[in-house]
Enzyme design. Structure first.
Site, mmCIF file in Angstrom:
data_model
loop_
_atom_site.group_PDB
_atom_site.id
_atom_site.type_symbol
_atom_site.label_atom_id
_atom_site.label_comp_id
_atom_site.label_asym_id
_atom_site.label_seq_id
_atom_site.Cartn_x
_atom_site.Cartn_y
_atom_site.Cartn_z
ATOM 1 N N TYR A 1 0.736 -1.334 -0.101
ATOM 2 C CA TYR A 1 -0.026 0.067 -0.032
ATOM 3 C C TYR A 1 0.826 1.303 0.027
ATOM 4 O O TYR A 1 0.447 2.147 0.779
ATOM 5 C CB TYR A 1 -0.876 -0.200 1.227
ATOM 6 C CG TYR A 1 -1.516 -1.313 1.613
ATOM 7 C CD1 TYR A 1 -2.145 -2.119 0.778
ATOM 8 C CD2 TYR A 1 -1.477 -1.576 2.945
ATOM 9 C CE1 TYR A 1 -2.593 -3.181 1.042
ATOM 10 C CE2 TYR A 1 -1.963 -3.000 3.308
ATOM 11 C CZ TYR A 1 -2.572 -3.724 2.341
ATOM 12 O OH TYR A 1 -2.958 -5.010 2.732
ATOM 13 N N HIS A 2 1.853 1.267 -0.896
ATOM 14 C CA HIS A 2 2.644 2.556 -0.774
ATOM 15 C C HIS A 2 2.915 2.934 -2.119
ATOM 16 O O HIS A 2 4.168 3.426 -2.601
ATOM 17 C CB HIS A 2 4.121 2.356 -0.144
ATOM 18 C CG HIS A 2 3.944 1.733 1.032
ATOM 19 N ND1 HIS A 2 4.658 1.062 1.880
ATOM 20 C CD2 HIS A 2 2.956 2.136 2.057
ATOM 21 C CE1 HIS A 2 4.533 0.803 3.437
ATOM 22 N NE2 HIS A 2 3.499 1.545 3.242
ATOM 23 N N PRO A 3 1.819 3.344 -2.935
ATOM 24 C CA PRO A 3 2.113 3.977 -4.376
ATOM 25 C C PRO A 3 2.389 5.300 -4.310
ATOM 26 O O PRO A 3 1.982 6.055 -3.584
ATOM 27 C CB PRO A 3 0.722 3.663 -5.000
ATOM 28 C CG PRO A 3 -0.401 3.802 -3.904
ATOM 29 C CD PRO A 3 0.265 3.242 -2.715
#
Length: 557
Positions: free
Chosen positions: A476-478
């Protein structure tokens, strides 16, 4: 939440009430002479699940009012799978559903930005803004702030698995690091958390909640899904939005600037819907081109994650703590007393490690969870166990965000292009062996049961690679899809102004030119803090040199 007259005018119109949008709305409205409208597609995010830290497991896996629940396109290097992409919806954005781990990344990450020509974005430049945003419960020091809006706390003494993991890391030869945001990132240690007195301290709780309905110059509009940016020639003048498909379209106008803070997927999506993006793609989709910006929606980077899972020999994981009637009792106890298993995220320890000794900083991050975590917790565990997440911190693979249609309510086409580069495949493969080495240490012997995933039979490079292709998911780190840069090809400049048009900025994780080494919430808040000073014409905080372990400065100029 406010209802405004259609066509109302404000100094600033901010699209997106996530981590950056909450900071900007709060900081800009500190000046009573500045009027601010914050448009948020979701709601207030004041539910028990959002406030209770242990609710994270449900929030992450559930598409709905608090989670956009996107999917990728089929991933060529992950056996054609579509990967789940949760993103926060409602005030606080992803800080309202995330794991609450407070990490800034490595000092070298920001010095690298400076080396790329981004003056003012080196570690010494950004550290004062990290500190200004923060209130660390242990007080301020050279690295940590005191008195800021974002509460940062230590995890509780907690479950034996976390202490055993840290000791096992020491036995495996790694240093113990008490503060991953301090002198030295590399090592095993406890995580610091954005939790205040047992409550999730999202960007909304930290920056916005106290001022909604109090500051007359701050207008927060919920259920306001932005459809396009309005232009006069090449100057952004406002935003068109509505409450949903088929509902009345309204407009909010900006006297000074429109600011996109919708995140790494939705900011480039809105830019492209509005005619700013690759001209060939926009023309193909039938969108009139306002400005040809080939890199809008390009440069997508994300942390791909794998989970090594072991059974646990003692009934002390979240499975035993929540099975049967215990789970509703956790929620009830929290609701009545704010005590018990609901008041923490059950993610208290981790590590930043190198897979190769010659690296100048860690390339691997571990998160330890006191539970069996399969497919974003969508698969219910049937036994006690612990999970060690491992992600590659600086992948070389690059992906895209593109229009899937011209309907603003349709999700964008998200293609992270995971594992396209061999170095990414090698690092993920090495991560399995690093985790297994730590788990094999004596400190975990009394808790360690059989390996569930990938399983003891998965040993060779080809077997590990195949398992990763079958099971890896995002953590979850775009970032990166509207990167800032000193070069003319970058969609935004060093002050996050969109090139080729006037009156428009992007201020969120999409502007990061490269992915930082850690969780991305704290850096996103820092970026918004710094830009709030630029927008208000205030002097930037003076750079601060703080002692950093030697590996942080290798190659710095």
């Amino acid at each position: 939440m406010a209802e405004i007259e259609n066509g109302a005018k404000f100094d600033y119109v901010i699209v997106g009430g996530g981590s950056a949008g909450c900071v900007l709305a709060s900081r800009l409205s500190e000046d009573p002479a500045i009027s601010v409208a914050l448009l948020e597609a979701g709601g207030k995010n004041e539910s028990l699940l959002v406030k209770m830290p242990a609710g994270v497991g449900t929030l992450i896996k559930t598409k709905g009012a608090t989670n956009w629940g996107f999917e990728t396109t089929p991933q060529v290097h992950l056996d054609g799978r579509r990967l789940y992409q949760p993103r926060g919806r409602g005030l606080g954005g992803s800080s309202a559903i995330n794991g609450m781990v407070y990490i800034r990344g490595h000092a070298r990450d920001y010095d690298h930005w400076r080396q790329m020509g981004l003056t003012g974005w080196g570690y010494a430049d950004v550290l004062p803004y990290f500190k200004r945003s923060q209130h660390h419960e242990d007080g301020g020091d050279s690295w940590n702030g005191e008195g800021g809006p974002l509460w940062v706390s230590r995890g509780p003494p907690g479950d034996p698995i976390y202490k055993a993991f840290i000791q096992a890391g020491r036995q495996a030869g790694y240093p113990v690091t008490r503060d991953f945001n301090g002198y030295q990132q590399e090592g095993v240690g406890p995580y610091h958390l954005t939790i205040r007195d047992g409550e999730r301290w999202s960007a909304s709780a930290a920056y916005l909640r106290a001022y909604v309905g109090v500051r007359p110059n701050l207008t927060v509009i919920s259920s306001a899904h932005a459809g396009r940016i309005l232009f006069e020639k090449k100057t952004a003048i406002g935003v068109e939005y509505s409450g949903g498909p088929g509902k009345l379209t309204k407009k909010a106008f900006a006297k000074r600037e429109v600011i996109l803070s919708a995140g790494a997927f939705q900011s480039p999506h809105l830019l492209q819907l509005s005619g700013i993006g690759p001209a060939d793609h926009l023309t193909k989709m039938g969108v009139p081109v306002v400005h040809d910006a080939p890199e809008v929606g390009a440069n997508l980077q994300d942390h791909l994650d794998l989970c090594v899972i072991n059974e646990m020999t003692k009934p002390i994981s979240m499975y035993s703590k929540t099975k049967g009637l215990k789970q509703p009792m956790i929620g009830l106890q929290y609701l009545l007393t704010k005590q018990g298993a609901g008041r923490t995220n059950h993610l208290h320890a981790g590590a930043f490690l190198k897979t190769r000794g010659e690296l100048d900083r860690p390339d691997l991050q571990l998160h330890v969870v006191n539970a069996v975590m399969i497919d974003h917790a969508k698969v219910q565990p049937d036994r006690d166990g612990f999970t060690i997440h491992a992600c590659q911190l600086r992948p070389e693979s690059r992906g895209t965000v593109r229009l899937a249609s011209t309907n603003p309510f349709d999700a964008p086409a998200i293609d992270p292009n995971y594992l396209a580069e061999e170095v990414d495949r090698r690092t993920m493969r090495d991560a399995v062996r690093v985790v297994r080495d730590i788990v094999s240490q004596d400190a975990l012997k009394s808790l360690r049961g059989p390996e569930m995933r990938p399983g003891a039979h998965v040993r060779t490079d080809s077997e590990i690679d195949a398992w990763i292709r079958q099971t890896a998911e995002t953590i979850y780190h775009p970032v990166g899809t509207a990167r800032m840069g000193a070069d003319d090809k970058a969609p935004v400049d060093g002050e996050l102004r969109v090139r080729g048009v006037d009156g428009l900025r992007v201020i969120d994780a999409s502007v990061m030119p490269t992915l930082i080494g850690g969780n991305t919430n704290a850096p996103t808040i820092m970026i918004a803090e710094k830009l709030s000073d630029i927008l208000r014409g205030k002097p930037l905080l003076a750079p601060q040199d703080a002692p950093i372990a030697e590996d942080a400065r290798v190659g710095a100029v």
